[in-house]
Design a protein around this motif. Structure first.
Motif, mmCIF file in Angstrom:
data_model
loop_
_atom_site.group_PDB
_atom_site.id
_atom_site.type_symbol
_atom_site.label_atom_id
_atom_site.label_comp_id
_atom_site.label_asym_id
_atom_site.label_seq_id
_atom_site.Cartn_x
_atom_site.Cartn_y
_atom_site.Cartn_z
ATOM 1 N N THR A 82 0.829 -1.211 0.000
ATOM 2 C CA THR A 82 0.000 0.000 0.000
ATOM 3 C C THR A 82 0.865 1.264 0.000
ATOM 4 O O THR A 82 0.477 2.269 -0.582
ATOM 5 C CB THR A 82 -0.938 0.030 1.225
ATOM 6 O OG1 THR A 82 -0.165 -0.038 2.410
ATOM 7 C CG2 THR A 82 -1.928 -1.118 1.181
ATOM 8 N N SER A 83 2.024 1.221 0.648
ATOM 9 C CA SER A 83 2.852 2.435 0.711
ATOM 10 C C SER A 83 3.266 2.872 -0.696
ATOM 11 O O SER A 83 3.295 4.064 -1.000
ATOM 12 C CB SER A 83 4.085 2.211 1.591
ATOM 13 O OG SER A 83 4.858 1.147 1.079
ATOM 14 N N PHE A 106 -1.578 4.345 10.477
ATOM 15 C CA PHE A 106 -0.538 3.400 10.064
ATOM 16 C C PHE A 106 0.425 4.114 9.111
ATOM 17 O O PHE A 106 0.001 4.843 8.211
ATOM 18 C CB PHE A 106 -1.171 2.182 9.377
ATOM 19 C CG PHE A 106 -0.174 1.092 9.147
ATOM 20 C CD1 PHE A 106 0.311 0.339 10.204
ATOM 21 C CD2 PHE A 106 0.318 0.841 7.878
ATOM 22 C CE1 PHE A 106 1.267 -0.651 10.003
ATOM 23 C CE2 PHE A 106 1.265 -0.153 7.664
ATOM 24 C CZ PHE A 106 1.736 -0.892 8.732
ATOM 25 N N SER A 108 2.254 3.463 6.550
ATOM 26 C CA SER A 108 2.219 3.346 5.081
ATOM 27 C C SER A 108 1.241 4.343 4.450
ATOM 28 O O SER A 108 1.314 4.611 3.257
ATOM 29 C CB SER A 108 1.824 1.920 4.662
ATOM 30 O OG SER A 108 2.853 1.020 4.940
ATOM 31 N N SER A 144 -7.197 5.535 7.068
ATOM 32 C CA SER A 144 -7.628 4.138 7.070
ATOM 33 C C SER A 144 -9.080 4.074 7.496
ATOM 34 O O SER A 144 -9.475 4.732 8.470
ATOM 35 C CB SER A 144 -6.806 3.310 8.060
ATOM 36 O OG SER A 144 -5.502 3.173 7.587
ATOM 37 N N SER A 148 -5.438 0.620 12.421
ATOM 38 C CA SER A 148 -4.635 -0.541 12.817
ATOM 39 C C SER A 148 -4.409 -0.585 14.329
ATOM 40 O O SER A 148 -4.534 -1.628 14.952
ATOM 41 C CB SER A 148 -3.285 -0.481 12.093
ATOM 42 O OG SER A 148 -2.342 -1.303 12.712
ATOM 43 N N ASP A 173 -7.495 3.855 2.951
ATOM 44 C CA ASP A 173 -6.814 2.563 3.077
ATOM 45 C C ASP A 173 -7.802 1.598 3.729
ATOM 46 O O ASP A 173 -8.221 1.791 4.873
ATOM 47 C CB ASP A 173 -5.556 2.721 3.934
ATOM 48 C CG ASP A 173 -4.790 1.409 4.086
ATOM 49 O OD1 ASP A 173 -5.436 0.358 4.234
ATOM 50 O OD2 ASP A 173 -3.552 1.448 4.088
ATOM 51 N N THR A 175 -7.268 -1.708 4.142
ATOM 52 C CA THR A 175 -6.578 -2.961 4.500
ATOM 53 C C THR A 175 -7.188 -3.635 5.722
ATOM 54 O O THR A 175 -7.288 -4.858 5.778
ATOM 55 C CB THR A 175 -5.085 -2.674 4.757
ATOM 56 O OG1 THR A 175 -4.522 -2.084 3.592
ATOM 57 C CG2 THR A 175 -4.315 -3.944 5.107
ATOM 58 N N GLN A 176 -7.570 -2.837 6.728
ATOM 59 C CA GLN A 176 -8.116 -3.414 7.963
ATOM 60 C C GLN A 176 -9.638 -3.549 7.903
ATOM 61 O O GLN A 176 -10.283 -3.746 8.940
ATOM 62 C CB GLN A 176 -7.702 -2.562 9.178
ATOM 63 C CG GLN A 176 -6.214 -2.562 9.477
ATOM 64 C CD GLN A 176 -5.713 -3.885 10.094
ATOM 65 O OE1 GLN A 176 -6.453 -4.858 10.212
ATOM 66 N NE2 GLN A 176 -4.454 -3.914 10.485
ATOM 67 N N HIS A 194 -4.184 -3.959 1.147
ATOM 68 C CA HIS A 194 -3.252 -5.095 1.110
ATOM 69 C C HIS A 194 -4.037 -6.302 1.623
ATOM 70 O O HIS A 194 -4.684 -6.233 2.667
ATOM 71 C CB HIS A 194 -2.028 -4.806 1.991
ATOM 72 C CG HIS A 194 -0.840 -5.601 1.585
ATOM 73 N ND1 HIS A 194 0.455 -5.139 1.727
ATOM 74 C CD2 HIS A 194 -0.742 -6.831 1.018
ATOM 75 C CE1 HIS A 194 1.293 -6.068 1.275
ATOM 76 N NE2 HIS A 194 0.596 -7.109 0.860
ATOM 77 N N TYR A 196 -3.263 -9.386 2.733
ATOM 78 C CA TYR A 196 -2.711 -10.500 3.535
ATOM 79 C C TYR A 196 -3.318 -10.600 4.934
ATOM 80 O O TYR A 196 -2.970 -11.508 5.683
ATOM 81 C CB TYR A 196 -1.183 -10.381 3.636
ATOM 82 C CG TYR A 196 -0.657 -9.254 4.476
ATOM 83 C CD1 TYR A 196 -0.543 -7.964 3.965
ATOM 84 C CD2 TYR A 196 -0.260 -9.469 5.791
ATOM 85 C CE1 TYR A 196 -0.050 -6.932 4.731
ATOM 86 C CE2 TYR A 196 0.235 -8.430 6.570
ATOM 87 C CZ TYR A 196 0.335 -7.164 6.023
ATOM 88 O OH TYR A 196 0.824 -6.140 6.798
ATOM 89 N N LYS A 197 -4.222 -9.688 5.270
ATOM 90 C CA LYS A 197 -4.835 -9.736 6.603
ATOM 91 C C LYS A 197 -6.229 -10.345 6.490
ATOM 92 O O LYS A 197 -6.407 -11.541 6.527
ATOM 93 C CB LYS A 197 -4.881 -8.341 7.195
ATOM 94 C CG LYS A 197 -3.484 -7.726 7.423
ATOM 95 C CD LYS A 197 -3.593 -6.291 7.838
ATOM 96 C CE LYS A 197 -2.232 -5.624 7.992
ATOM 97 N NZ LYS A 197 -1.484 -6.059 9.164
ATOM 98 N N ARG A 203 1.304 -12.451 1.610
ATOM 99 C CA ARG A 203 1.734 -11.054 1.542
ATOM 100 C C ARG A 203 2.240 -10.736 0.132
ATOM 101 O O ARG A 203 2.818 -11.583 -0.526
ATOM 102 C CB ARG A 203 2.854 -10.807 2.563
ATOM 103 C CG ARG A 203 2.981 -9.357 2.916
ATOM 104 C CD ARG A 203 3.811 -9.163 4.171
ATOM 105 N NE ARG A 203 3.474 -7.895 4.778
ATOM 106 C CZ ARG A 203 3.776 -6.729 4.240
ATOM 107 N NH1 ARG A 203 4.448 -6.674 3.107
ATOM 108 N NH2 ARG A 203 3.399 -5.614 4.832
HETATM 109 C C1 LIG Z 1 -4.081 0.130 7.607
HETATM 110 C C2 LIG Z 1 -2.915 -0.645 7.052
HETATM 111 N N1 LIG Z 1 -2.504 -0.396 5.796
HETATM 112 C C3 LIG Z 1 -1.495 -1.058 5.257
HETATM 113 C C4 LIG Z 1 -0.807 -2.042 5.955
HETATM 114 C C5 LIG Z 1 0.321 -2.744 5.275
HETATM 115 O O1 LIG Z 1 1.197 -1.808 4.679
HETATM 116 P P1 LIG Z 1 2.067 -2.181 3.408
HETATM 117 O O2 LIG Z 1 1.113 -2.628 2.363
HETATM 118 O O3 LIG Z 1 2.754 -0.902 3.043
HETATM 119 O O4 LIG Z 1 3.007 -3.251 3.831
HETATM 120 C C6 LIG Z 1 -1.203 -2.320 7.277
HETATM 121 C C7 LIG Z 1 -0.478 -3.321 8.072
HETATM 122 O O5 LIG Z 1 -0.625 -3.423 9.273
HETATM 123 C C8 LIG Z 1 -2.283 -1.607 7.824
HETATM 124 O O6 LIG Z 1 -2.720 -1.849 9.068
#
Ligand SMILES: Cc1ncc(COP(=O)(O)O)c(C=O)c1O
Length: 350
Positions: A82-83, A106, A108, A144, A148, A173, A175-176, A194, A196-197, A203
């Motif tokens: 994501t970064s 977070f 990123s 987000s 996180s 974001d 991801t969560q 992302h 992987y969660k 990942r």
């Molecule tokens: C909100 C959020 N975004 C992104 C990520 C992962 O970041 P990246 O994709 O840069 O590894 C995490 C990991 O904990 C997260 O909690």
């Protein structure tokens, strides 16, 4: 339209969830993911894998993700972190522009703007004040959907509405969130995720969704062979024609990771999002009640644990949990059940 996969069928895809309360750190692989990865290794051993087959897998993964967040595949770009996607989104901003972020966000989501080397001004305010803090000077609000460190859910509707009024871009974001909380990605100028969660993928499989208007303002700074209109004719030289849709922001796929992700994304895209939300947030709220915390409808539960005593108690009871920013953190996913709630509460003497 096909009927959603019943929750029980999604749950049957996982068998290692007992006492695993850490989907917010990394998800567990579904049976279909394990089978796909094993089959790929078996083929790789004898040189029977190919770039073309891997590309087909990546394209199917893009399609599943698009279905999951309710956008067209042409609005989805693939990548691995994501970064990196955030650093792409920073290219839409003029020098000196203000990016509004939540304090404790977070990294990123924040650092790509801080280090863009174009004097972007990152302003941090408490999550609950994001909407009210958007002004005419705010070029972008990047946040987000679910934090996180705390599990707090942003008031996304209020943020979108304030941003629209001020003419600011919204970058979310997810991801969560995606995997337990229904998300409609087209409600934002861009989203990143992302997988992987909560999407239980290996990942290295991340997605960007971007609306057409913002897409026109972005520079495809990470362009490579896979960003071409036809990736196979953009492998050499400077004159390659980039894709006309969001694929021009693709970063070439991490092949084996996509092999594992593809069936997992299909599984979650086919599930009933509302039921997943009710189930996971229901478990989390049942656990909150045991801790005398108010309900919050977030699948992530955190509480103050500055010296790590509670995390130590959970770990001693064989529960996989995590600690972030002085808080203990547990997550309830589709592979958890009431027994996990009870085990964790008992481990804490509740
Ligand atoms: C909100 C959020 N975004 C992104 C990520 C992962 O970041 P990246 O994709 O840069 O590894 C995490 C990991 O904990 C997260 O909690």
């Amino acid at each position: 339209m096909t009927a959603p996969t019943p929750l029980a069928a999604v749950q049957a895809e996982f068998h290692g969830g007992r006492r695993y309360l850490a989907a917010c750190t990394l998800g567990l692989p579904a049976r279909a993911t394990l089978a796909a990865l094993r089959a790929d290794l078996d083929l790789a051993e004898f040189g029977r894998v190919s770039a073309a087959d891997y590309s087909a897998v990546a394209e199917r993964a893009r399609g599943h993700y698009a279905r999951l967040v309710r956008v067209a595949p042409s609005a989805v770009a693939i990548g691995s972190q994501t970064s990196v996607m955030m650093s792409l989104l920073a290219t839409a901003l003029p020098d000196g522009a203000e990016v509004l972020c939540a304090a404790g966000e977070f990294s990123s989501v924040v650092l790509p703007f801080v280090h863009a080397n174009r004097s972007l001004r990152v302003r941090e305010v408490p999550l609950g004040q994001l909407a009210a803090s958007i002004t005419s000077r705010t070029a972008m609000v990047a946040f987000s959907l679910v934090q996180s460190a705390t599990g707090d859910i942003a008031d996304a509707a209020a943020i979108r509405s304030a941003a629209r009024e001020a003419g600011a871009l919204t970058v979310c974001d997810t991801t969560q969130a995606v995997g337990w909380l229904p998300v409609t990605a087209s409600e934002y100028d861009a989203t990143v995720c992302h997988s992987y969660k909560w999407l239980c993928s290996p990942r290295g499989v991340a997605f960007l969704t971007v609306g057409e208007e913002l897409a026109r303002r972005l520079s495809p700074v990470h362009a490579g062979w896979y960003s071409g209109e036809d990736p196979w004719s953009s492998c050499y030289g400077a004159s390659a024609q980039l894709a006309s849709d969001a694929r021009r922001f693709d970063v070439s796929p991490a092949w084996q990771a996509f092999v594992g992700a593809e069936p997992a994304l299909d599984l979650f895209a086919g599930a009933d999002g509302e039921k997943l939300h009710a189930y996971t947030a229901g478990l989390a709220d049942a656990f909150r009640a045991r801790l005398d915390l108010p309900p919050s409808q977030s699948a992530i539960v955190t509480w103050n644990d500055p010296d790590g005593v509670d995390l130590g108690r959970l770990t001693a009871a064989g529960i996989v949990a995590s600690g972030r920013a002085g808080r203990a953190r547990v997550a309830f996913h589709v592979f958890n059940d009431e027994a996990d709630v009870d085990d964790a509460a008992r481990a804490l003497g509740r």
